[in-house]
Each structure stands twice: as structure tokens, then as C-alpha cells.
Design a protein around this motif. Sequence first.
Motif, PDB file in Angstrom:
ATOM      1  N   ARG A  42       9.881  -2.526  -8.189  1.00 16.33           N
ATOM      2  CA  ARG A  42      10.511  -2.374  -9.254  1.00 16.33           C
ATOM      3  C   ARG A  42      11.093  -0.798  -9.067  1.00 16.33           C
ATOM      4  O   ARG A  42      10.262   0.251  -9.449  1.00 16.33           O
ATOM      5  N   SER A  43      12.326  -0.881  -8.874  1.00 17.98           N
ATOM      6  CA  SER A  43      12.781   0.318  -8.459  1.00 17.98           C
ATOM      7  C   SER A  43      12.964   1.390  -9.741  1.00 17.98           C
ATOM      8  O   SER A  43      13.539   2.671  -9.502  1.00 17.98           O
ATOM      9  N   LEU A  94       4.028  -7.410  -3.641  1.00 24.04           N
ATOM     10  CA  LEU A  94       3.146  -7.734  -3.406  1.00 24.04           C
ATOM     11  C   LEU A  94       2.507  -8.363  -1.912  1.00 24.04           C
ATOM     12  O   LEU A  94       1.707  -8.672  -1.547  1.00 24.04           O
ATOM     13  N   CYS A  95       3.525  -8.376  -1.242  1.00 25.95           N
ATOM     14  CA  CYS A  95       3.741  -8.974   0.160  1.00 25.95           C
ATOM     15  C   CYS A  95       4.682  -7.686   0.906  1.00 25.95           C
ATOM     16  O   CYS A  95       5.603  -7.305   0.154  1.00 25.95           O
ATOM     17  N   ASN A 114       0.829  -1.189  -0.148  1.00 24.78           N
ATOM     18  CA  ASN A 114       0.059   0.054   0.152  1.00 24.78           C
ATOM     19  C   ASN A 114       0.901   1.042  -0.018  1.00 24.78           C
ATOM     20  O   ASN A 114       0.634   2.283  -0.700  1.00 24.78           O
ATOM     21  N   ARG A 115       1.914   1.483   0.642  1.00 22.22           N
ATOM     22  CA  ARG A 115       2.860   2.441   0.829  1.00 22.22           C
ATOM     23  C   ARG A 115       3.521   2.535  -0.726  1.00 22.22           C
ATOM     24  O   ARG A 115       3.593   3.689  -1.058  1.00 22.22           O
ATOM     25  N   PRO A 122      -0.248  -2.409  -7.132  1.00 20.12           N
ATOM     26  CA  PRO A 122       0.811  -3.416  -6.624  1.00 20.12           C
ATOM     27  C   PRO A 122       1.130  -4.281  -7.759  1.00 20.12           C
ATOM     28  O   PRO A 122       2.306  -4.893  -8.024  1.00 20.12           O
ATOM     29  N   THR A 123       0.422  -4.819  -8.808  1.00 19.85           N
ATOM     30  CA  THR A 123       0.765  -5.443  -9.874  1.00 19.85           C
ATOM     31  C   THR A 123       1.703  -4.980 -10.761  1.00 19.85           C
ATOM     32  O   THR A 123       2.305  -5.509 -11.602  1.00 19.85           O
TER      33      THR A 123
END
Length: 95
Positions: free
Chosen positions: A80-81, A73-74, A57-58, A67-68
Amino acid sequence: MPADRPNLLLVYTDQMRGMDMRCAGNADLITPTLDRLAAEGVRCPHGYATTPICSPNRATLLTGTYPTTHGLLCNDTTWRSALPTLGTVARDAGY
């Protein structure tokens, strides 16, 4: 940084629902600092989490992506920087 730019302060809380502030209508709570921040800044009462998990979420808040898309995802993975973040956009705008 030029003096004409406004200060930016983002407050992310943990273990708290959006209605858990007096300024959100909960008279049972005493939250003077959050109430003052809400009164003097911007409060987003219609914001929703894309996931109930903290780190994804952050990452969504920082990248503006789901998130996808950012890949977190957890809580125990990396994102992905290469994606732009609120910080890189602010830096590029002179902050």
C-alpha cells in the motif's frame, strides 16, 4: 541538506543470521567491515523479523508496520504505497 544532520546508512543483509558476525560473538567468522559499522554506529541485537519472507520483511522495516498493515504478504505482490516510509519521513525532516 544542512551539514549538522548525521548521515544515515541502513544495511540489510540477505541469507544471514544475526549471529553471523564476529561482533555478535561468532569467532569463526571474519567480518571486519560489519564489525566496524557495528562499533561506530548502532547495532540492534534484539531486532526480530515479522516474517521470514524477504520483501514483506523489508517493507516492514521501511514502514514500521506489520505485513497485514502494509499489504505485502509475499514476494510477488505490491504494498500500500500511501503509507509513510522511512524515506518519506526522512525527506519531510529535511534529508
